[in-house]
Design a protein around this motif. Structure first.
Motif, PDB file in Angstrom:
ATOM      1  N   VAL A   4      18.568 -42.296  18.674  1.00 42.71           N
ATOM      2  CA  VAL A   4      19.603 -41.294  18.919  1.00 42.71           C
ATOM      3  C   VAL A   4      20.606 -41.929  19.871  1.00 42.71           C
ATOM      4  CG1 VAL A   4      20.156 -39.146  20.111  1.00 42.71           C
ATOM      5  CG2 VAL A   4      18.292 -39.199  18.460  1.00 42.71           C
ATOM      6  N   LEU A   5      21.881 -41.827  19.529  1.00 42.72           N
ATOM      7  CA  LEU A   5      22.951 -42.453  20.298  1.00 42.72           C
ATOM      8  C   LEU A   5      23.827 -41.388  20.944  1.00 42.72           C
ATOM      9  CD1 LEU A   5      24.717 -44.949  21.061  1.00 42.72           C
ATOM     10  CD2 LEU A   5      25.834 -44.684  18.829  1.00 42.72           C
ATOM     11  N   GLY A   6      24.092 -41.550  22.239  1.00 50.10           N
ATOM     12  CA  GLY A   6      24.999 -40.651  22.942  1.00 50.10           C
ATOM     13  C   GLY A   6      26.170 -41.428  23.503  1.00 50.10           C
ATOM     14  N   GLU A   7      27.344 -41.288  22.888  1.00 46.25           N
ATOM     15  CA  GLU A   7      28.555 -42.015  23.307  1.00 46.25           C
ATOM     16  C   GLU A   7      29.768 -41.213  22.875  1.00 46.25           C
ATOM     17  OE1 GLU A   7      31.357 -43.894  24.691  1.00 46.25           O
ATOM     18  OE2 GLU A   7      29.465 -44.963  25.066  1.00 46.25           O
ATOM     19  N   ASP A   8      30.703 -40.946  23.820  1.00 42.96           N
ATOM     20  CA  ASP A   8      31.835 -40.087  23.491  1.00 42.96           C
ATOM     21  C   ASP A   8      33.041 -40.834  22.932  1.00 42.96           C
ATOM     22  OD1 ASP A   8      32.057 -40.990  26.351  1.00 42.96           O
ATOM     23  OD2 ASP A   8      34.007 -40.029  26.156  1.00 42.96           O
ATOM     24  N   LEU A   9      33.163 -42.134  23.185  1.00 40.88           N
ATOM     25  CA  LEU A   9      34.295 -42.896  22.666  1.00 40.88           C
ATOM     26  C   LEU A   9      34.072 -43.203  21.182  1.00 40.88           C
ATOM     27  CD1 LEU A   9      34.897 -45.387  25.621  1.00 40.88           C
ATOM     28  CD2 LEU A   9      36.137 -43.275  25.094  1.00 40.88           C
ATOM     29  N   VAL A  10      34.948 -42.698  20.353  1.00 38.14           N
ATOM     30  CA  VAL A  10      34.753 -42.778  18.906  1.00 38.14           C
ATOM     31  C   VAL A  10      34.610 -44.213  18.420  1.00 38.14           C
ATOM     32  CG1 VAL A  10      35.754 -42.252  16.649  1.00 38.14           C
ATOM     33  CG2 VAL A  10      35.969 -40.608  18.512  1.00 38.14           C
ATOM     34  N   LEU A  11      35.509 -45.086  18.844  1.00 35.33           N
ATOM     35  CA  LEU A  11      35.470 -46.464  18.355  1.00 35.33           C
ATOM     36  C   LEU A  11      34.185 -47.169  18.784  1.00 35.33           C
ATOM     37  CD1 LEU A  11      39.166 -47.664  18.899  1.00 35.33           C
ATOM     38  CD2 LEU A  11      38.030 -47.063  16.747  1.00 35.33           C
ATOM     39  N   LEU A  12      33.785 -46.966  20.040  1.00 33.53           N
ATOM     40  CA  LEU A  12      32.554 -47.601  20.511  1.00 33.53           C
ATOM     41  C   LEU A  12      31.345 -47.006  19.815  1.00 33.53           C
ATOM     42  CD1 LEU A  12      31.035 -49.526  22.299  1.00 33.53           C
ATOM     43  CD2 LEU A  12      31.193 -47.870  24.181  1.00 33.53           C
ATOM     44  N   ILE A  17      26.961 -47.777  15.982  1.00 32.80           N
ATOM     45  CA  ILE A  17      26.207 -47.348  14.795  1.00 32.80           C
ATOM     46  C   ILE A  17      26.132 -48.492  13.786  1.00 32.80           C
ATOM     47  CG2 ILE A  17      26.247 -45.824  12.783  1.00 32.80           C
ATOM     48  CD1 ILE A  17      27.499 -43.683  14.594  1.00 32.80           C
ATOM     49  N   ARG A  18      27.254 -49.130  13.533  1.00 29.53           N
ATOM     50  CA  ARG A  18      27.279 -50.241  12.570  1.00 29.53           C
ATOM     51  C   ARG A  18      26.414 -51.403  13.051  1.00 29.53           C
ATOM     52  NH1 ARG A  18      32.724 -48.431  12.231  1.00 29.53           N
ATOM     53  NH2 ARG A  18      33.259 -47.689  10.128  1.00 29.53           N
ATOM     54  N   LEU A  19      26.509 -51.694  14.342  1.00 29.93           N
ATOM     55  CA  LEU A  19      25.714 -52.794  14.900  1.00 29.93           C
ATOM     56  C   LEU A  19      24.227 -52.507  14.765  1.00 29.93           C
ATOM     57  CD1 LEU A  19      26.384 -54.535  18.312  1.00 29.93           C
ATOM     58  CD2 LEU A  19      24.077 -53.881  17.633  1.00 29.93           C
ATOM     59  N   ASP A  26      17.538 -47.207  12.562  1.00 31.48           N
ATOM     60  CA  ASP A  26      17.929 -45.993  11.863  1.00 31.48           C
ATOM     61  C   ASP A  26      18.533 -45.029  12.881  1.00 31.48           C
ATOM     62  OD1 ASP A  26      18.218 -43.775  10.257  1.00 31.48           O
ATOM     63  OD2 ASP A  26      16.069 -43.330  10.162  1.00 31.48           O
ATOM     64  N   VAL A  27      19.867 -44.924  12.891  1.00 29.45           N
ATOM     65  CA  VAL A  27      20.539 -44.022  13.819  1.00 29.45           C
ATOM     66  C   VAL A  27      20.453 -42.617  13.228  1.00 29.45           C
ATOM     67  CG1 VAL A  27      22.673 -43.475  15.038  1.00 29.45           C
ATOM     68  CG2 VAL A  27      22.091 -45.864  14.565  1.00 29.45           C
ATOM     69  N   VAL A  28      19.500 -41.836  13.707  1.00 31.86           N
ATOM     70  CA  VAL A  28      19.247 -40.521  13.116  1.00 31.86           C
ATOM     71  C   VAL A  28      20.310 -39.506  13.511  1.00 31.86           C
ATOM     72  CG1 VAL A  28      16.774 -40.876  12.838  1.00 31.86           C
ATOM     73  CG2 VAL A  28      17.650 -39.933  14.993  1.00 31.86           C
ATOM     74  N   GLU A  29      20.948 -39.718  14.679  1.00 33.18           N
ATOM     75  CA  GLU A  29      22.066 -38.858  15.069  1.00 33.18           C
ATOM     76  C   GLU A  29      22.856 -39.550  16.181  1.00 33.18           C
ATOM     77  OE1 GLU A  29      23.108 -34.194  16.202  1.00 33.18           O
ATOM     78  OE2 GLU A  29      21.039 -34.792  15.776  1.00 33.18           O
ATOM     79  N   ALA A  30      24.173 -39.407  16.114  1.00 35.16           N
ATOM     80  CA  ALA A  30      25.070 -39.924  17.153  1.00 35.16           C
ATOM     81  C   ALA A  30      25.910 -38.766  17.649  1.00 35.16           C
ATOM     82  CB  ALA A  30      25.956 -41.035  16.596  1.00 35.16           C
ATOM     83  N   VAL A  31      25.881 -38.512  18.943  1.00 34.73           N
ATOM     84  CA  VAL A  31      26.551 -37.339  19.514  1.00 34.73           C
ATOM     85  C   VAL A  31      27.518 -37.760  20.611  1.00 34.73           C
ATOM     86  CG1 VAL A  31      24.597 -35.847  18.958  1.00 34.73           C
ATOM     87  CG2 VAL A  31      24.703 -36.984  21.190  1.00 34.73           C
ATOM     88  N   ASP A  32      28.378 -36.810  21.022  1.00 31.66           N
ATOM     89  CA  ASP A  32      29.425 -37.153  21.978  1.00 31.66           C
ATOM     90  C   ASP A  32      29.458 -36.271  23.217  1.00 31.66           C
ATOM     91  OD1 ASP A  32      30.319 -34.795  20.936  1.00 31.66           O
ATOM     92  OD2 ASP A  32      32.234 -35.563  20.200  1.00 31.66           O
ATOM     93  N   SER A  33      28.372 -35.536  23.504  1.00 30.05           N
ATOM     94  CA  SER A  33      28.352 -34.689  24.698  1.00 30.05           C
ATOM     95  C   SER A  33      26.926 -34.548  25.210  1.00 30.05           C
ATOM     96  CB  SER A  33      28.925 -33.303  24.395  1.00 30.05           C
ATOM     97  OG  SER A  33      28.021 -32.553  23.598  1.00 30.05           O
TER      98      SER A  33
END
Length: 215
Positions: A4-12, A17-19, A26-33
Motif C-alpha cells: 500500500v502506497l501513501g503519497e500525495d504528489l501525483v507524479l511521484l 507505482i511503475r517502479l 503488487d501495489v494493491v492501493e495508492a492513496v493521497d491522504s
C-alpha cells in the motif's frame, strides 16, 4: 509482495507505482491522504506500507500517524517511511512505536532504485532500513549522553551500519575487518549501552534504535 502506497504528489506516486510493479510488487492501493491511507492499510493488510510522512489534509505528520494507527489494528505491520528531510521528531516517534519492522528513508534514496527496492524487501521481511543520514543525526543528538559518549569511533561506525540493517558480514566487508572483529565490537556496544545480546540481528538493530529513541 503486496504494497500500500501513501503519497500525495501525483507524479511521484505514479512513478513509484511503475517502479514497484517493474520489480514484481503488487501495489494493491495508492492513496493521497492520511485518512485514506489508514483505511487502505486496515482493509488490505499489506506485506509492507510505503508512506510519505506529510500527507493531506494538514501536511504535517498524517502519513506517519496513519501508519502507526494502522499498526494498532494490524499488529506488526511493516512500515517504510519516506521523507523529504531528516525529521528527528517523526523518526523517534516511529521508533518508539516498536510495533514491527521499520524503515525511514529520504526521498533522494528513491533515485537509487536497487537500494530503494532492497530497503522495501528488508522491511517487509521484518528487518530495518534506516537512512544513514537519519542515523547520523540521531547519533549526533545523543552524543552528549554518557553511554553513547563511551563508544569508540569504530563502535559508532558499527552501530550506524547495524541501524541501517546490515548483517555482520556486510559490516565486516564495509569496514575491511573480520566478522569476528565485528562481533566483538557489537558485544562491546551492547555492553556499554546496557542492552541484552541476541542472536536475532533484526531484534538487535531494533533494540539499538529503541535506545537511540530515548536519548
Amino acid at each position: 509482495m503486496r504494497v500500500v502506497l501513501g503519497e500525495d504528489l501525483v507524479l511521484l506516486r505514479d512513478g513509484l507505482i511503475r517502479l514497484l510493479e517493474a520489480y514484481d510488487f503488487d501495489v494493491v492501493e495508492a492513496v493521497d491522504s492520511g485518512p485514506a491511507l489508514l483505511k487502505a492499510l486496515v482493509d488490505h493488510r499489506p506485506d509492507v506500507a510505503v508512506v510519505d510522512v506529510r500527507l493531506p489534509p494538514t501536511f504535517t505528520d498524517e502519513g506517519l500517524r496513519a501508519a502507526i494507527g494502522a499498526r494498532k489494528q494490524v499488529p506488526g505491520l511493516p512500515i517504510l517511511v519516506l521523507s523529504q528531510y531528516v525529521e528527528q521528531l517523526y523518526a523517534r516517534e516511529l521508533l518508539s512505536d516498536r510495533g514491527g519492522a521499520v524503515g525511514y528513508l529520504l526521498k533522494d534514496r528513491v533515485s537509487d532504485v536497487k537500494q530503494f527496492v532492497a530497503a522495501i524487501r528488508r522491511v517487509a521481511a521484518g528487518g530495518t532500513a534506516m537512512d544513514p543520514e537519519v542515523i547520523t543525526q540521531l547519533l549526533a543528538r545523543g552524543a552528549r549522553d554518557r553511554p553513547l559518549a563511551t563508544l569508540t569511533p569504530r563502535e559508532r561506525e558499527v552501530l550506524s551500519l547495524m541501524a541501517e540493517g546490515r548483517s555482520n558480514g556486510a559490516i565486516a566487508a564495509r569496514l575491511f575487518v573480520t566478522e569476528k572483529a565485528v562481533g566483538k565490537h557489537i558485544a562491546n556496544i551492547f555492553g556499554k549501552l546496557d542492552l541484552p545480546l541476541s542472536e536475532d540481528d533484526n531484534r538487535r538493530v531494533l533494540a539499538v534504535l529503541a535506545y537511540l529513541d530515548r536519548v
